[in-house]
Design a protein around this motif. Structure first.
Motif, PDB file in Angstrom:
ATOM      1  N   GLU A 102     -13.193 -26.568   9.193  1.00  0.00           N
ATOM      2  CA  GLU A 102     -12.800 -25.466   8.304  1.00  0.00           C
ATOM      3  C   GLU A 102     -11.436 -25.733   7.683  1.00  0.00           C
ATOM      4  O   GLU A 102     -11.234 -25.495   6.494  1.00  0.00           O
ATOM      5  CB  GLU A 102     -12.779 -24.137   9.073  1.00  0.00           C
ATOM      6  N   TRP A 150     -15.472 -27.148  14.538  1.00  0.00           N
ATOM      7  CA  TRP A 150     -15.612 -26.338  13.336  1.00  0.00           C
ATOM      8  C   TRP A 150     -14.268 -25.833  12.834  1.00  0.00           C
ATOM      9  O   TRP A 150     -14.079 -25.643  11.631  1.00  0.00           O
ATOM     10  CB  TRP A 150     -16.591 -25.192  13.577  1.00  0.00           C
ATOM     11  N   PHE A 151     -13.326 -25.663  13.760  1.00  0.00           N
ATOM     12  CA  PHE A 151     -11.975 -25.275  13.360  1.00  0.00           C
ATOM     13  C   PHE A 151     -11.389 -26.363  12.455  1.00  0.00           C
ATOM     14  O   PHE A 151     -10.968 -26.102  11.326  1.00  0.00           O
ATOM     15  CB  PHE A 151     -11.099 -25.059  14.598  1.00  0.00           C
ATOM     16  N   THR A 187     -17.485 -12.857  20.440  1.00  0.00           N
ATOM     17  CA  THR A 187     -18.415 -13.913  20.872  1.00  0.00           C
ATOM     18  C   THR A 187     -18.813 -13.732  22.337  1.00  0.00           C
ATOM     19  O   THR A 187     -19.108 -14.696  23.032  1.00  0.00           O
ATOM     20  CB  THR A 187     -17.751 -15.293  20.710  1.00  0.00           C
ATOM     21  N   THR A 198     -10.832 -16.311  18.776  1.00  0.00           N
ATOM     22  CA  THR A 198     -10.963 -16.151  17.324  1.00  0.00           C
ATOM     23  C   THR A 198     -11.980 -17.154  16.796  1.00  0.00           C
ATOM     24  O   THR A 198     -12.273 -18.159  17.446  1.00  0.00           O
ATOM     25  CB  THR A 198      -9.601 -16.347  16.618  1.00  0.00           C
ATOM     26  N   SER A 199     -12.509 -16.866  15.618  1.00  0.00           N
ATOM     27  CA  SER A 199     -13.529 -17.761  15.053  1.00  0.00           C
ATOM     28  C   SER A 199     -12.848 -18.933  14.356  1.00  0.00           C
ATOM     29  O   SER A 199     -11.734 -18.791  13.849  1.00  0.00           O
ATOM     30  CB  SER A 199     -14.377 -16.996  14.044  1.00  0.00           C
ATOM     31  N   PRO A 200     -13.526 -20.106  14.324  1.00  0.00           N
ATOM     32  CA  PRO A 200     -12.965 -21.273  13.653  1.00  0.00           C
ATOM     33  C   PRO A 200     -12.526 -20.958  12.223  1.00  0.00           C
ATOM     34  O   PRO A 200     -11.433 -21.349  11.798  1.00  0.00           O
ATOM     35  CB  PRO A 200     -14.120 -22.266  13.674  1.00  0.00           C
ATOM     36  N   ALA A 212     -17.025 -24.875  23.547  1.00  0.00           N
ATOM     37  CA  ALA A 212     -15.596 -24.902  23.203  1.00  0.00           C
ATOM     38  C   ALA A 212     -15.306 -26.079  22.277  1.00  0.00           C
ATOM     39  O   ALA A 212     -14.598 -25.954  21.281  1.00  0.00           O
ATOM     40  CB  ALA A 212     -14.769 -24.993  24.475  1.00  0.00           C
ATOM     41  N   ALA A 223     -16.529 -25.323  18.862  1.00  0.00           N
ATOM     42  CA  ALA A 223     -15.621 -24.407  18.162  1.00  0.00           C
ATOM     43  C   ALA A 223     -14.426 -25.170  17.600  1.00  0.00           C
ATOM     44  O   ALA A 223     -14.040 -24.970  16.446  1.00  0.00           O
ATOM     45  CB  ALA A 223     -15.142 -23.311  19.111  1.00  0.00           C
ATOM     46  N   ARG A 224     -13.878 -26.111  18.408  1.00  0.00           N
ATOM     47  CA  ARG A 224     -12.746 -26.923  17.937  1.00  0.00           C
ATOM     48  C   ARG A 224     -13.168 -27.762  16.738  1.00  0.00           C
ATOM     49  O   ARG A 224     -12.467 -27.850  15.732  1.00  0.00           O
ATOM     50  CB  ARG A 224     -12.216 -27.828  19.047  1.00  0.00           C
ATOM     51  N   GLY A 259     -12.539 -18.872  22.458  1.00  0.00           N
ATOM     52  CA  GLY A 259     -13.424 -17.925  21.790  1.00  0.00           C
ATOM     53  C   GLY A 259     -12.709 -16.648  21.384  1.00  0.00           C
ATOM     54  O   GLY A 259     -13.332 -15.657  21.034  1.00  0.00           O
ATOM     55  N   VAL A 274      -9.335 -20.745  19.539  1.00  0.00           N
ATOM     56  CA  VAL A 274     -10.717 -21.056  19.150  1.00  0.00           C
ATOM     57  C   VAL A 274     -11.498 -21.543  20.364  1.00  0.00           C
ATOM     58  O   VAL A 274     -12.631 -21.131  20.601  1.00  0.00           O
ATOM     59  CB  VAL A 274     -10.728 -22.119  18.027  1.00  0.00           C
ATOM     60  N   THR A 275     -10.848 -22.403  21.158  1.00  0.00           N
ATOM     61  CA  THR A 275     -11.486 -22.925  22.365  1.00  0.00           C
ATOM     62  C   THR A 275     -11.854 -21.797  23.316  1.00  0.00           C
ATOM     63  O   THR A 275     -12.937 -21.782  23.903  1.00  0.00           O
ATOM     64  CB  THR A 275     -10.532 -23.906  23.094  1.00  0.00           C
ATOM     65  N   ASP A 286     -15.042 -11.124  13.580  1.00  0.00           N
ATOM     66  CA  ASP A 286     -14.016 -10.965  14.615  1.00  0.00           C
ATOM     67  C   ASP A 286     -14.224  -9.666  15.385  1.00  0.00           C
ATOM     68  O   ASP A 286     -13.952  -9.592  16.589  1.00  0.00           O
ATOM     69  CB  ASP A 286     -12.612 -11.030  14.003  1.00  0.00           C
TER      70      ASP A 286
END
Lengths: 326, 326
Positions: free
Chosen positions: B280, B276-277, B47, A311-313, B270, B273-274, A309, A306-307, B43
């Motif tokens: 989620e 939101w990971f 991104t 894959t999406s969160p 980054a 993204a973490r 990029g 994820v970090t 996907d």
């Protein structure tokens, strides 16, 4: 429940400070069996007794210890029982503070009506929050009238403490509008009372100007449902010369009385309890995931993806959940 | 992947606005199969393309729509492609805004370089966050240079948007220091740029004073790692007379360039993204718990017990986790 735990509960309820200290050590323990005992103890003691929980934040150098010493002694002078809990997630690094606290508040620490307990070294904020919440509950069960929860004013600990305090006080030092106060921005959001300390000697005028600056800044922000007219308030105090402390205490009482009369006190405490319930569910769920070594590895690997990029969160999270079903 | 999805991806990448609109409708759908398609689509698009994501907050009455119209047209006038996403968790109530947005930005909505998409009615913030994040990703894949994420400035949506924006702008109206601005306190924490709008006609002088007030308030707060000298900044603008808009755009560019040069841009994305990971994982875990009717009932009952103080948050959470093991 063991007779030992039953006795501990009775001793705490009787206001025995040694028993309180032992119980806090118990809730601080990371051991599973200790945790189970801690939960039993807390449920035995219940939540019928309530203290006024005051969150106090201030960066190093604003004279926080001097303030707590003077303010605490003023309160014990009124016959009130005062507990001071220092929250410092960073104390793992600045370990000295643990010994420091008591020596920084010499008189108060010797006062039979006072109880001072510094935060143990903790790295993870979730652990600090749980421990502090439990310690506050124990102090209330021990019949303290006021629980001061001190934070260092630089970390995330403030918002955490705000979720367990009845009112939040921000302590500042005199400074020009352009000087850095080191106030974490989020703190302006939760402060009920801003106290500009060191309003004495050469700094007196400067303190008044700083106080006016913050009063102005607070006026720019929207009044919250939990604020009576005139709050959040900014005042000057001198912990050194014992000036303004009674005024600060009166402001705190005005605020807490108003919140009690308007049923905000109880609803806030209930909302805080719900907040910590969901927080605990989250923490314990994640802890349970972390028990599984392969899953832990997968989490770390997905976090990296994820970090980067890659894959999406949402997709990464979905594949975590998928492993739970398999 | 279905050929239909593949085509949709190609059309979006080609900058087809109808395809983009369709894809956003897909990510907004609550249906499981739609969700799966949405994840595949996201996907596939990846991104690699990045837009400048600008979070914009302002309470009703500050002239937000007029600002977006003027600011957006200025940008499209520079040949930039601009997407506007309106986030409004409350739009479930004030449903009118959904039709409203486009009519409020007449010229911009007809501009071939612009794309305007209002938020659908959503009650749950988690859903709004996911949907908006996905819509932003789709707009970036569609090759937009700037994505404006508009919020209403009264809810929790700001902090949510700040977690997906590269910079955050707070729009204000001229007002005296004692007047209520209705600014949610937390917003002062995340604002990179404060714009006082309506700096025209009779309000011009008032706007300058308001601007100075906020500049002062911002100086009282600690400089953040992501702030170059002089930021956060407060400026006056007039969306009506197109004054100060280029200055505001220059400030945004100065800030984003500085963050790029200092590797803050990438690390922030980054970190987002973490964030939101983990968010989620939390959401999807809770959703999974909610699937179990008996567990859902237990959660509700425990939340009530916690609210009433009948049990501690930790103990209640523990019994939730216990049911998972059984």
């Amino acid at each position: 429940m063991t007779t030992d735990l039953a006795k501990l509960a009775t001793d705490i309820a009787a206001g025995n400070r040694r028993a309180l200290a032992r119980a806090i050590t118990l809730v601080e323990s990371g051991r599973g069996d200790h945790r189970a005992d801690a939960l039993t103890l807390l449920d035995t003691l219940g939540t019928t007794q309530q203290a006024l929980r005051i969150g106090l934040s201030g960066t190093p150098g604003v004279g926080k210890s001097t303030f707590i010493e003077s303010f605490g002694l003023m309160l014990t002078g009124m016959g009130k029982r005062v507990a001071v809990l220092a929250v410092d997630p960073s104390s793992a690094r600045s370990g000295g503070s643990i010994l420091g606290d008591k020596t920084r508040m010499e008189q108060l620490s010797r006062d039979p009506l006072a109880f001072i307990r510094p935060s143990p070294s903790q790295t993870q904020l979730g652990g600090v929050a749980r421990r502090t919440r439990d310690a506050v509950a124990l102090c209330e069960a021990a019949g303290f009238d006021i629980v001061l929860i001190e934070t260092v004013g630089v970390g995330q600990s403030e918002t955490m403490v705000a979720q367990m305090a009845d009112l939040f006080v921000l302590l500042l030092a005199p400074a020009g509008g352009d000087e850095l106060q080191g106030v974490k921005r989020g703190i302006m959001e939760i402060a009920d009372l801003v106290l500009v300390n060191k309003a004495d000697g050469d700094l007196k005028a400067q303190a008044s100007r700083t106080c006016a600056d913050y009063a102005g800044a607070l006026r720019l922000m929207r009044k919250r449902a939990q604020d009576p007219d005139g709050f959040p308030k900014a005042l000057t105090v001198s912990a050194l010369e014992n000036n303004g402390l009674t005024g600060a205490w009166e402001a705190m009482q005005t605020l807490s009385d108003w919140r009690r009369d308007n049923h905000i006190w109880a609803t806030t405490r209930a909302a805080q309890a719900r907040y910590w319930f969901h927080e605990e569910v989250r923490l314990q769920l994640l802890a349970r995931l972390a028990e599984d070594a392969s899953l832990r590895a997968k989490l770390a690997q997905l976090e990296q993806a994820v970090t980067d990029g890659a894959t999406s969160p949402a997709a990464a999270a979905a594949s975590v959940i998928a492993t739970l079903d398999s």
